[in-house]
Write a protein that holds these residues in place. Structure first.
Motif, PDB file in Angstrom:
ATOM      1  N   MET A 148       0.792  -1.160   0.016  1.00  0.00           N
ATOM      2  CA  MET A 148      -0.051   0.105  -0.003  1.00  0.00           C
ATOM      3  C   MET A 148       0.795   1.177   0.029  1.00  0.00           C
ATOM      4  SD  MET A 148      -3.311  -0.861   2.819  1.00  0.00           S
ATOM      5  CE  MET A 148      -4.136  -2.339   2.469  1.00  0.00           C
ATOM      6  N   TYR A 149       0.354   2.256  -0.725  1.00  0.00           N
ATOM      7  CA  TYR A 149       0.825   3.623  -0.769  1.00  0.00           C
ATOM      8  C   TYR A 149       0.515   4.386   0.487  1.00  0.00           C
ATOM      9  CZ  TYR A 149       3.900   3.574  -4.747  1.00  0.00           C
ATOM     10  OH  TYR A 149       5.021   3.419  -5.852  1.00  0.00           O
ATOM     11  N   TRP A 150       1.278   5.121   1.095  1.00  0.00           N
ATOM     12  CA  TRP A 150       0.908   6.234   1.878  1.00  0.00           C
ATOM     13  C   TRP A 150       1.565   7.318   1.851  1.00  0.00           C
ATOM     14  CZ3 TRP A 150      -2.932   3.926   4.510  1.00  0.00           C
ATOM     15  CH2 TRP A 150      -2.833   2.582   4.837  1.00  0.00           C
ATOM     16  N   LYS A 151       1.083   8.501   1.095  1.00  0.00           N
ATOM     17  CA  LYS A 151       1.658   9.681   0.683  1.00  0.00           C
ATOM     18  C   LYS A 151       1.503  10.944   1.604  1.00  0.00           C
ATOM     19  CE  LYS A 151       1.082   7.758  -3.852  1.00  0.00           C
ATOM     20  NZ  LYS A 151       0.194   6.584  -3.639  1.00  0.00           N
ATOM     21  N   SER A 152       2.419  12.008   1.729  1.00  0.00           N
ATOM     22  CA  SER A 152       2.386  13.072   2.051  1.00  0.00           C
ATOM     23  C   SER A 152       2.936  14.253   1.360  1.00  0.00           C
ATOM     24  CB  SER A 152       3.003  13.287   3.597  1.00  0.00           C
ATOM     25  OG  SER A 152       2.919  14.288   4.304  1.00  0.00           O
ATOM     26  N   MET A 153       2.369  15.312   1.185  1.00  0.00           N
ATOM     27  CA  MET A 153       2.881  16.618   0.680  1.00  0.00           C
ATOM     28  C   MET A 153       2.662  17.481   1.807  1.00  0.00           C
ATOM     29  SD  MET A 153       2.241  18.467  -3.149  1.00  0.00           S
ATOM     30  CE  MET A 153       2.749  16.874  -3.968  1.00  0.00           C
ATOM     31  N   THR A 154       3.759  18.161   2.281  1.00  0.00           N
ATOM     32  CA  THR A 154       3.452  18.983   3.326  1.00  0.00           C
ATOM     33  C   THR A 154       4.480  20.143   3.427  1.00  0.00           C
ATOM     34  OG1 THR A 154       3.398  18.942   5.952  1.00  0.00           O
ATOM     35  CG2 THR A 154       5.195  17.286   4.996  1.00  0.00           C
ATOM     36  N   ALA A 155       3.953  21.147   4.119  1.00  0.00           N
ATOM     37  CA  ALA A 155       5.013  22.231   4.649  1.00  0.00           C
ATOM     38  C   ALA A 155       4.635  22.953   5.931  1.00  0.00           C
ATOM     39  CB  ALA A 155       4.696  23.264   3.647  1.00  0.00           C
ATOM     40  N   LEU A 156       4.143  22.044   6.713  1.00  0.00           N
ATOM     41  CA  LEU A 156       3.622  22.268   8.133  1.00  0.00           C
ATOM     42  C   LEU A 156       4.891  22.741   8.865  1.00  0.00           C
ATOM     43  CD1 LEU A 156       1.562  22.918  10.207  1.00  0.00           C
ATOM     44  CD2 LEU A 156       1.941  20.450  10.832  1.00  0.00           C
ATOM     45  N   ALA A 157       5.015  23.668   9.426  1.00  0.00           N
ATOM     46  CA  ALA A 157       6.438  24.008  10.260  1.00  0.00           C
ATOM     47  C   ALA A 157       6.122  23.796  11.568  1.00  0.00           C
ATOM     48  CB  ALA A 157       6.720  25.545  10.159  1.00  0.00           C
ATOM     49  N   VAL A 199      -6.487  24.203  11.104  1.00  0.00           N
ATOM     50  CA  VAL A 199      -6.674  25.166   9.891  1.00  0.00           C
ATOM     51  C   VAL A 199      -5.392  25.422   9.648  1.00  0.00           C
ATOM     52  CG1 VAL A 199      -8.891  25.371  10.220  1.00  0.00           C
ATOM     53  CG2 VAL A 199      -7.519  26.957  11.239  1.00  0.00           C
ATOM     54  N   GLU A 200      -4.599  25.587  10.390  1.00  0.00           N
ATOM     55  CA  GLU A 200      -3.083  26.150   9.937  1.00  0.00           C
ATOM     56  C   GLU A 200      -2.430  25.279   9.105  1.00  0.00           C
ATOM     57  OE1 GLU A 200      -4.309  28.416  13.651  1.00  0.00           O
ATOM     58  OE2 GLU A 200      -4.348  26.139  12.983  1.00  0.00           O
ATOM     59  N   ASP A 201      -2.729  23.898   8.836  1.00  0.00           N
ATOM     60  CA  ASP A 201      -2.038  22.947   8.107  1.00  0.00           C
ATOM     61  C   ASP A 201      -2.737  22.930   6.760  1.00  0.00           C
ATOM     62  OD1 ASP A 201      -0.639  20.974   7.028  1.00  0.00           O
ATOM     63  OD2 ASP A 201      -1.578  19.442   8.346  1.00  0.00           O
ATOM     64  N   SER A 202      -2.326  23.476   5.804  1.00  0.00           N
ATOM     65  CA  SER A 202      -2.866  23.281   4.134  1.00  0.00           C
ATOM     66  C   SER A 202      -2.356  22.312   3.464  1.00  0.00           C
ATOM     67  CB  SER A 202      -3.277  24.616   3.657  1.00  0.00           C
ATOM     68  OG  SER A 202      -4.065  25.409   4.254  1.00  0.00           O
ATOM     69  N   SER A 203      -1.577  21.315   4.273  1.00  0.00           N
ATOM     70  CA  SER A 203      -0.803  20.229   3.378  1.00  0.00           C
ATOM     71  C   SER A 203      -1.792  19.270   2.964  1.00  0.00           C
ATOM     72  CB  SER A 203      -0.010  19.558   4.330  1.00  0.00           C
ATOM     73  OG  SER A 203       0.974  20.536   4.925  1.00  0.00           O
ATOM     74  N   ASN A 204      -1.382  18.488   1.950  1.00  0.00           N
ATOM     75  CA  ASN A 204      -2.158  17.355   1.507  1.00  0.00           C
ATOM     76  C   ASN A 204      -1.693  15.933   1.973  1.00  0.00           C
ATOM     77  OD1 ASN A 204      -3.051  19.374  -1.042  1.00  0.00           O
ATOM     78  ND2 ASN A 204      -4.568  18.095  -0.098  1.00  0.00           N
ATOM     79  N   TYR A 205      -2.496  14.918   2.180  1.00  0.00           N
ATOM     80  CA  TYR A 205      -1.909  13.758   2.644  1.00  0.00           C
ATOM     81  C   TYR A 205      -3.170  12.771   1.975  1.00  0.00           C
ATOM     82  CZ  TYR A 205      -0.537  16.653   6.616  1.00  0.00           C
ATOM     83  OH  TYR A 205      -0.217  17.665   7.451  1.00  0.00           O
ATOM     84  N   TRP A 206      -2.387  11.615   1.590  1.00  0.00           N
ATOM     85  CA  TRP A 206      -3.548  10.689   1.002  1.00  0.00           C
ATOM     86  C   TRP A 206      -3.167   9.205   1.148  1.00  0.00           C
ATOM     87  CZ3 TRP A 206      -0.523  14.276  -1.755  1.00  0.00           C
ATOM     88  CH2 TRP A 206      -0.001  13.959  -2.872  1.00  0.00           C
ATOM     89  N   THR A 207      -4.132   8.142   1.081  1.00  0.00           N
ATOM     90  CA  THR A 207      -3.739   6.677   1.500  1.00  0.00           C
ATOM     91  C   THR A 207      -4.479   6.043   0.507  1.00  0.00           C
ATOM     92  OG1 THR A 207      -5.644   6.397   2.569  1.00  0.00           O
ATOM     93  CG2 THR A 207      -4.204   7.494   3.775  1.00  0.00           C
ATOM     94  N   ALA A 208      -3.888   4.873   0.422  1.00  0.00           N
ATOM     95  CA  ALA A 208      -4.567   3.659  -0.318  1.00  0.00           C
ATOM     96  C   ALA A 208      -5.972   3.455   0.018  1.00  0.00           C
ATOM     97  CB  ALA A 208      -3.849   2.081  -0.036  1.00  0.00           C
ATOM     98  N   VAL A 209      -6.990   2.977  -0.577  1.00  0.00           N
ATOM     99  CA  VAL A 209      -8.187   2.765  -0.450  1.00  0.00           C
ATOM    100  C   VAL A 209      -8.395   1.170  -0.187  1.00  0.00           C
ATOM    101  CG1 VAL A 209     -10.649   2.732  -1.407  1.00  0.00           C
ATOM    102  CG2 VAL A 209      -8.914   4.800  -1.547  1.00  0.00           C
TER     103      VAL A 209
END
Length: 267
Positions: free
Chosen positions: A1-10, A76-86
């Motif tokens: 399974m893939y677990w993905k993150s694209m983040t810029a949360l400081a 709400v300060e976190d506008s990153s995206n995260y996604w997972t397998a279904v």
């Protein structure tokens, strides 16, 4: 399974912080801007949460979280995206049904999605005083592999585990493989991303090589980072709760005893 993150949360490097927040579903779609940028539909079906600027391209030259006007996350300060397998259930008669995702305990009113953690120390350490380097804008990473079906493959991602929920508050034991028996309150996936960065690359060709697990031990045990990846970053962790209760009837499970839960239907 893939677990993905694209983040810029400081996450501040000199403050004690443990963030735990719920994110509802933004969409479920065949989109994967990391592995299949620009391709629609993608071969992989994902549950996606986070900022509403998510798209099929996610240009790495842009600060995508900054382009989001809102987010499905409670923080709400976190506008990153995260996604997972279904996850799908393969019934005895050969049909597939998508397994719904339900909110975690402690988040009444949430609609599915995931629980996201950012930690400076392990979950049980309330001091949270280790020094870590904040993720930089444009940082991306993946953990997992959609073709992982053996114990050896699974051990590459040694901090991805599953919990057979006896009740919504169950947290132990954790196993490396999906439970092979009905679970009274569902299945929780515990996805702990690597916490050691090479200090140079915001991404790499496979979205994994710039990150590593500790040289020994774990993030929770404060294991040291390897020389190749010397920079400690926050522990990013997902908890995903799949509501498998409707699939707990033994007469629906494969007669040969094989694992009925998989992401194969999404490939």
């Amino acid at each position: 399974m893939y677990w993905k993150s694209m983040t810029a949360l400081a996450l501040a490097t000199r403050t004690a912080a443990l963030l735990r927040f719920s994110c509802t579903q933004l969409t479920i779609d065949r989109v994967d801007p990391l592995v299949n940028p620009g391709l629609s539909p993608s071969p992989h079906l994902h549950q996606i949460i986070g900022g509403n600027s998510f798209n099929i391209t996610m240009d790495p030259a842009k600060d995508m979280p900054a382009e989001s006007a809102c987010t499905t996350c409670q923080f709400v300060e976190d506008s990153s995206n995260y996604w997972t397998a279904v996850l799908f259930f393969r019934a005895r008669n050969g049909t597939y049904k998508r397994v719904p995702i339900v909110p975690n305990v402690g988040f009444p009113g949430a609609e599915g999605g995931m629980t996201v953690y950012y930690m400076q120390n392990g979950l049980a350490d309330y001091q949270q005083n280790s020094k870590v380097t904040a993720f930089k804008p444009g940082f991306r990473m993946i953990i997992g592999d959609p073709l992982t079906h053996t114990a050896a493959d699974a051990n590459r991602f040694r901090q991805v585990t599953y919990t057979c929920l006896q009740d919504p508050g169950t947290r132990f034991p954790e196993t490396k493989n999906l439970p092979n028996k009905p679970c009274p309150s569902g299945i929780m996936a515990n996805i702990r991303f690597p916490t050691c960065w090479d200090g140079k690359n915001l991404d790499t060709h496979n979205h994994m090589d710039h990150m590593a697990y500790p040289a020994n031990g774990t993030f929770d045990s404060r294991g040291p980072c390897p020389e190749s990846h010397p920079v400690p970053v926050p522990q990013l962790m997902y908890e995903v709760v799949w509501d498998t209760r409707q699939f707990n009837h033994p007469e629906d499970w494969p007669e040969d005893g094989s694992q009925p839960f998989d992401t194969e239907a999404s490939e």
